[in-house]
Motif scaffolding. Structure first.
Motif, PDB file in Angstrom:
ATOM      1  N   SER A   1      25.663   0.429  13.432  1.00 37.49           N
ATOM      2  CA  SER A   1      26.042  -0.620  14.385  1.00 37.49           C
ATOM      3  C   SER A   1      27.511  -0.987  14.284  1.00 37.49           C
ATOM      4  O   SER A   1      28.181  -0.746  13.272  1.00 37.49           O
ATOM      5  CB  SER A   1      25.180  -1.868  14.177  1.00 37.49           C
ATOM      6  OG  SER A   1      25.448  -2.446  12.917  1.00 37.49           O
TER       7      SER A   1
ATOM      8  N   THR B   1      31.618  -2.651  10.902  1.00 42.13           N
ATOM      9  CA  THR B   1      31.065  -1.373  11.322  1.00 42.13           C
ATOM     10  C   THR B   1      30.234  -0.772  10.201  1.00 42.13           C
ATOM     11  O   THR B   1      30.663  -0.751   9.041  1.00 42.13           O
ATOM     12  CB  THR B   1      32.192  -0.393  11.703  1.00 42.13           C
ATOM     13  OG1 THR B   1      32.987  -0.970  12.738  1.00 42.13           O
ATOM     14  CG2 THR B   1      31.626   0.926  12.202  1.00 42.13           C
TER      15      THR B   1
ATOM     16  N   HIS C   1      23.817  -9.859  22.102  1.00 41.52           N
ATOM     17  CA  HIS C   1      25.060 -10.560  22.405  1.00 41.52           C
ATOM     18  C   HIS C   1      24.862 -12.067  22.271  1.00 41.52           C
ATOM     19  O   HIS C   1      23.733 -12.567  22.300  1.00 41.52           O
ATOM     20  CB  HIS C   1      25.528 -10.245  23.827  1.00 41.52           C
ATOM     21  CG  HIS C   1      24.720 -10.943  24.880  1.00 41.52           C
ATOM     22  ND1 HIS C   1      23.518 -10.454  25.343  1.00 41.52           N
ATOM     23  CD2 HIS C   1      24.923 -12.116  25.546  1.00 41.52           C
ATOM     24  CE1 HIS C   1      23.022 -11.289  26.239  1.00 41.52           C
ATOM     25  NE2 HIS C   1      23.858 -12.291  26.398  1.00 41.52           N
TER      26      HIS C   1
ATOM     27  N   THR D   1      33.277  -9.896  17.147  1.00 43.76           N
ATOM     28  CA  THR D   1      33.293 -11.306  17.550  1.00 43.76           C
ATOM     29  C   THR D   1      34.726 -11.736  17.829  1.00 43.76           C
ATOM     30  O   THR D   1      35.641 -11.404  17.066  1.00 43.76           O
ATOM     31  CB  THR D   1      32.712 -12.208  16.442  1.00 43.76           C
ATOM     32  OG1 THR D   1      31.377 -11.810  16.162  1.00 43.76           O
ATOM     33  CG2 THR D   1      32.715 -13.673  16.869  1.00 43.76           C
TER      34      THR D   1
ATOM     35  N   GLN E   1      26.646  -7.077  19.199  1.00 42.61           N
ATOM     36  CA  GLN E   1      26.158  -6.058  18.273  1.00 42.61           C
ATOM     37  C   GLN E   1      25.798  -4.834  19.100  1.00 42.61           C
ATOM     38  O   GLN E   1      25.021  -4.929  20.065  1.00 42.61           O
ATOM     39  CB  GLN E   1      24.941  -6.531  17.494  1.00 42.61           C
ATOM     40  CG  GLN E   1      24.465  -5.512  16.461  1.00 42.61           C
ATOM     41  CD  GLN E   1      23.217  -5.949  15.745  1.00 42.61           C
ATOM     42  OE1 GLN E   1      22.156  -6.047  16.343  1.00 42.61           O
ATOM     43  NE2 GLN E   1      23.349  -6.233  14.455  1.00 42.61           N
TER      44      GLN E   1
ATOM     45  N   ASN F   1      29.717  -4.509  15.091  1.00 39.77           N
ATOM     46  CA  ASN F   1      29.627  -5.940  15.381  1.00 39.77           C
ATOM     47  C   ASN F   1      31.030  -6.483  15.634  1.00 39.77           C
ATOM     48  O   ASN F   1      31.925  -6.324  14.793  1.00 39.77           O
ATOM     49  CB  ASN F   1      28.989  -6.692  14.218  1.00 39.77           C
ATOM     50  CG  ASN F   1      27.564  -6.251  13.954  1.00 39.77           C
ATOM     51  OD1 ASN F   1      26.650  -6.603  14.676  1.00 39.77           O
ATOM     52  ND2 ASN F   1      27.378  -5.441  12.909  1.00 39.77           N
TER      53      ASN F   1
END
Length: 236
Positions: free
Chosen positions: A125, A121, A194, A129, A144, A127
């Motif tokens: 943004s 973070t 993505h 996964t 993202q 992110n």
């Protein structure tokens, strides 16, 4: 006392339109497929379980862990209206005890596989996964998103996918398991980019292989919240 309490956080939802004929064999008795604007959806969902308690107790080494599931959407009519719920094709977790409990008590289809995740973070943004290893190959889903939370608007596709408070599964051909999931209304992060690298055939079977080449209809990242899963009942 709730059967399970936890936090579900950073939920990645990758949503595909699907031919309803593919899903009909999986629909539990007493429910029917749910549609949004005439479309039938299936979703690949990844998230974190945090601070997990089973019957009020934290089980050592089973407090924080990943889950990835493939799910679709059903409705069940009752006297006061309609319950909107989900049915799981499969749920993947890294903890064998979770798999045993869910498969035994809730008639779900859990599988235990190696898993890992990443959260990053910044001011701009978020992110996220999630990865899992099947047949010696890693599958992944990554997002993202902008680091700002939005309210879910009524009658939107985000609401249709995200706001479900019931789970259904086939106990057998004549009986269906129902349970309630309680949580406040969630908020979402606007997605910028993505990546989905998943062998759907290997993970979920031949009938879902077409998703290897399919483009998602929509992709969401939701913050999540504290949740509780209530005891199941059997519908006949």
């Amino acid at each position: 006392m709730s059967f399970l309490k936890a936090e579900w956080r950073k939920l990645v939802m990758v949503n595909y339109e699907i031919d309803p004929e593919i899903l009909k064999p999986y629909v539990p008795k007493g429910t029917e497929l749910d549609f949004f604007e005439g479309k039938c959806y299936i979703s690949l969902v990844g998230f974190m379980f945090l601070n997990t308690k089973l019957l009020g107790v934290k089980i050592p080494f089973h407090v924080n862990f990943e889950e990835v599931n493939l799910r679709f959407y059903v409705r069940k009519a009752f006297d006061e209206g309609v319950k909107r719920g989900v049915v799981f094709i499969k749920e993947i977790v890294p903890k064998p005890a979770i798999t045993f409990i869910a498969n035994t008590i809730y008639n779900e289809n859990y599988e235990t596989l190696p898993m890992k995740h990443s959260w990053e973070t910044s001011n701009d943004s978020v992110n996220v996964t999630y990865q899992w290893k099947k047949n010696n190959s890693w599958n992944s889903m990554a997002i993202q998103a902008e680091n700002r939370l939005n309210e879910i608007q009524p009658n939107s596709v985000v609401e249709f996918i995200a706001e479900h408070y019931w789970g259904y599964s086939k106990k057998n051909a004549k009986e269906t398991t129902e349970y309630e999931v309680k949580h406040p209304r969630w908020k979402y992060y606007p997605v910028k980019q993505h990546s989905v690298e998943v062998d759907f055939k290997s993970n979920y079977g031949d009938e879902f292989e077409f998703l290897n080449q399919a483009n998602p209809n929509s992709i969401f990242l939701l913050e999540g919240s504290e949740i509780s899963v209530e005891d199941k009942i059997v519908l006949k």
